[in-house]
Design a protein around this motif. Structure first.
Motif, PDB file in Angstrom:
ATOM      1  N   LEU A  10       0.850  -1.182   0.000  1.00 39.24           N
ATOM      2  CA  LEU A  10       0.000   0.000   0.000  1.00 39.24           C
ATOM      3  C   LEU A  10       0.883   1.228   0.000  1.00 39.24           C
ATOM      4  N   THR A  11       0.649   2.150  -0.927  1.00 37.56           N
ATOM      5  CA  THR A  11       1.424   3.389  -0.993  1.00 37.56           C
ATOM      6  C   THR A  11       0.569   4.530  -0.459  1.00 37.56           C
ATOM      7  N   CYS A  33       0.461  -7.835  12.143  1.00 38.51           N
ATOM      8  CA  CYS A  33       1.716  -7.112  11.995  1.00 38.51           C
ATOM      9  C   CYS A  33       1.555  -6.085  10.884  1.00 38.51           C
ATOM     10  N   ALA A  34       2.056  -4.888  11.102  1.00 38.66           N
ATOM     11  CA  ALA A  34       2.073  -3.861  10.058  1.00 38.66           C
ATOM     12  C   ALA A  34       3.489  -3.317   9.976  1.00 38.66           C
ATOM     13  N   ARG A  35       4.012  -3.265   8.782  1.00 40.09           N
ATOM     14  CA  ARG A  35       5.354  -2.722   8.563  1.00 40.09           C
ATOM     15  C   ARG A  35       5.225  -1.448   7.744  1.00 40.09           C
ATOM     16  N   PHE A  36       5.820  -0.368   8.227  1.00 38.21           N
ATOM     17  CA  PHE A  36       5.807   0.903   7.517  1.00 38.21           C
ATOM     18  C   PHE A  36       7.222   1.163   7.013  1.00 38.21           C
ATOM     19  N   LEU A  37       7.406   1.057   5.689  1.00 35.62           N
ATOM     20  CA  LEU A  37       8.721   1.155   5.066  1.00 35.62           C
ATOM     21  C   LEU A  37       8.757   2.285   4.056  1.00 35.62           C
ATOM     22  N   ASP A  38       9.944   2.846   3.826  1.00 36.92           N
ATOM     23  CA  ASP A  38      10.092   3.862   2.786  1.00 36.92           C
ATOM     24  C   ASP A  38      10.329   3.184   1.431  1.00 36.92           C
ATOM     25  N   LYS A  45      10.458   6.497  10.260  1.00 38.38           N
ATOM     26  CA  LYS A  45      10.641   7.058  11.594  1.00 38.38           C
ATOM     27  C   LYS A  45       9.868   8.368  11.674  1.00 38.38           C
ATOM     28  N   GLY A  46       9.530   8.775  12.890  1.00 34.44           N
ATOM     29  CA  GLY A  46       8.914  10.077  13.110  1.00 34.44           C
ATOM     30  C   GLY A  46       7.439  10.136  12.750  1.00 34.44           C
TER      31      GLY A  46
END
Length: 56
Positions: A10-11, A33-38, A45-46
């Motif tokens: 998901l973007t 689980c949810a992963r937030f990646l760039d 972060k932040g």
């Protein structure tokens, strides 16, 4: 099982967003689980995460 039910990537555009998920207890182990990646698959972060119990 680790990653036994992986969703499509998901973007999210810049700005506040709401991401909703449902966890259904159906007899047996339950996990989420949810992963937030760039864009480079590095952890973001932040940012702030709030959890709300939606059971009514």
């Amino acid at each position: 099982m680790i990653d036994d039910g992986v969703s499509k990537r998901l973007t999210l555009d810049k700005g506040p967003k709401i991401v909703r998920a449902a966890v259904i207890n159906g007899g047996g182990a339950t996990d989420f689980c949810a992963r937030f990646l760039d864009a480079e698959d590095k952890p973001l972060k932040g940012f702030t995460v709030s959890l709300v119990n939606g059971i009514k």
